[in-house]
Design an enzyme around this catalytic site. Structure first.
Site, short mmCIF file in Angstrom:
data_model
loop_
_atom_site.label_atom_id
_atom_site.label_comp_id
_atom_site.label_asym_id
_atom_site.label_seq_id
_atom_site.Cartn_x
_atom_site.Cartn_y
_atom_site.Cartn_z
N LYS A 266 26.59 34.93 62.76
CA LYS A 266 26.46 35.12 61.81
C LYS A 266 25.04 34.74 61.14
O LYS A 266 24.71 33.37 61.98
CB LYS A 266 27.40 34.60 60.48
CG LYS A 266 28.87 35.19 60.34
CD LYS A 266 29.45 34.58 59.43
CE LYS A 266 31.03 35.10 59.44
NZ LYS A 266 30.87 36.35 58.90
N ARG A 341 40.96 39.99 61.62
CA ARG A 341 42.04 41.05 62.11
C ARG A 341 42.86 40.60 63.44
O ARG A 341 43.99 41.11 63.48
CB ARG A 341 41.49 42.41 61.99
CG ARG A 341 40.40 42.48 63.04
CD ARG A 341 39.48 43.87 62.86
NE ARG A 341 38.53 43.29 61.78
CZ ARG A 341 37.77 44.24 61.35
NH1 ARG A 341 37.62 45.52 61.77
NH2 ARG A 341 36.95 43.82 60.15
#
Length: 487
Positions: A266, A341
């Site tokens: 990120k 997820r």
């Protein structure tokens, strides 16, 4: 919770008191003006005539505050009126803080007796402070407000204590989210869940690395590969005697205690620097279990929280890897920053063993959800029936943790097709929140399920009314409200 909430049948003559007045009030009721001078009464009347919603009178020995409740008419529903009173609680708290009020009596003078609880909720949520780690006594700001006493013929002591229990759950979730990685790694997070269970009475089992490996939870293990610290999988179970549900409700929470994005790193600032909040789903599940157990709600509820940090070190998983999940499905990893997820998928597949009535999962999962509805709402989607979805949306309106349902049309399955595995872990540039939900759906066979993407409201970088700044504890009040009505 350091701020105590109690109930009383009456209030002392000399006490700091807020009176909730009906909409359209022009003359103060006797009970709200018995000790006011003529000049003070005239001032309040003038303020009411000018449509003021919050009025403050200093009696020197004590203070009176007047909050005008909104009228329930037109577009202003009862739920929106309650939210207005929560926000009035936020505004009132600024005066209480300035006036150094320690104990506040809340006297509801409306015809419906519906104002005391939401006003107290707004004050209490505003009064929350994360204790933090400051050592300078001058920097520490101890809260002055210690007690809220609700006085209303239309509520009971039990309702006040229930609200107190729910708020404790919210504050627990906020505290967990606000803690940094070096104070709350996966092991410490699991220990905090166990400590909460010991305090209020739910059972906790913590699966360590060896047991996670034995279960072959490939998603959780893959995300953990780059971390110097082991993962945990925490099972919280609240099963009181007399539980009214034959099959348990299962809550699943994402527990990524810090997310660097892994090798799909990120950017920072404004992205990675707030990623201690990436376990807000797990924190919400913990807060809900705490509130249910604290209030002795007769429901069998199980919480599952897979936890790890996501780092690019060591033998971290890389884009292109294929992993085998707990369910047996294979996943091609196209982006290591779509890691949440993977954890959730293992936990959702694990949930099947409980033959659940309904499974709800909570996660700060996608920036797409935050961009779609902002901090003002929660994106949801799932396979639950219309009755269950409607009940969840109604709970969202009652608590003002509102839900926006996204579709899970069959065509979205194309977004996560893989050339070499059953599915891949990231969709296209469009419908990112939905493709994440579509990914999770593959692991929910055999039970009804709803996914909540809380990426927008879970952690705020600027203060927002009673939700404050930092961790908000979002979805705790919503989920508690929904579940308590299932009992």
């Amino acid at each position: 919770m350091s701020l105590a909430l109690t109930y009383a049948a009456d209030f002392p003559a000399i006490a700091d008191t807020v009176f909730i007045l009906p909409a359209g009030t022009t003359d103060l009721p006797v009970t709200a003006a018995a000790d006011l001078s003529e000049a003070a009464r005239t001032y309040v009347a003038e303020q009411l005539a000018a449509d003021a919603k919050l009025i403050r009178i200093n009696q020197y020995s004590h203070r009176h505050y007047y909050v005008v409740a909104p009228a329930v008419e037109g577009k202003t529903t009862a739920h929106l009126a309650a939210e207005s009173l929560r926000k009035s609680g936020f505004q009132l708290h600024a005066h209480l803080k300035s006036d150094k009020v320690q104990t506040l009596y809340i006297n509801d003078l409306t015809d419906t007796d519906s104002g005391a609880l939401p006003l107290a909720e707004g004050v209490a949520l505003t009064a929350y402070q994360f204790e933090g780690y400051k050592t300078d006594d001058k920097a520490k700001k101890a809260p002055v407000l210690e007690k809220l006493v609700l006085v209303s013929a239309g509520i009971t002591a039990e309702q006040v204590q229930e609200l107190a229990g729910v708020l404790e759950g919210v504050f627990l979730a906020r505290n967990l989210v606000n803690a940094p990685l070096n104070k709350l790694n996966a092991i410490q997070f699991a220990e905090q869940m166990a400590e909460a269970g010991e305090k209020v009475g739910f059972h906790t089992e913590i699966l360590d690395l060896v047991r996670i490996e034995a279960l072959r939870m490939g998603g959780l293990l893959a995300v953990n590969q780059g971390s110097p610290e082991p993962p945990t999988f925490t099972i919280m179970e609240y099963k009181p005697e007399g539980a009214t549900n034959a099959k348990p409700y299962v809550l699943v929470g994402k527990g990524v205690v810090f997310d660097t994005g892994g090798l799909s790193l990120k950017p920072t600032p404004n992205s990675m620097d707030m990623m201690k909040c990436d376990m807000a789903g797990g924190a919400a599940v913990t807060g809900v279990l705490y509130a249910l157990a604290k209030n002795r709600v007769p429901l069998h509820v199980i919480g599952l929280v897979p936890a790890t940090d996501n780092r690019p070190g060591g033998v971290a998983f890389v884009p292109g890897d294929v992993i085998t999940m707990y369910s047996g499905l294979t996943v091609e990893v196209m982006n290591t920053d779509a890691e949440g997820r993977l954890l959730l998928a293992d936990a959702l597949a694990f949930a099947k063993k409980y033959n659940p009535e309904l499974v709800l999962d909570f996660a700060t999962l996608t920036g797409a959800a935050a961009r779609a509805v902002g901090k003002e709402g929660i994106v949801c989607m799932g396979t639950a029936d219309n009755e269950q979805m409607l009940a969840l949306k109604q709970a969202g309106h009652r608590t003002h943790e509102r839900l926006v349902e996204f579709p899970l049309w069959d065509e979205y399955a194309d977004h996560i097709k893989s050339d070499i595995a059953d599915i891949n872990n990231i969709g296209k540039g469009e419908a990112g929140a939905i493709s994440a939900g579509k990914f999770l759906e593959r692991f929910t066979e055999g039970y009804p399920w709803v996914h909540f993407d809380i990426a927008g409201p879970a952690f705020l970088t600027a203060p927002d009314s009673y939700r404050g700044k930092g961790g908000t504890g979002t979805a705790v009040r919503l989920t508690y409200d929904f579940l308590v009505r299932r009992a």
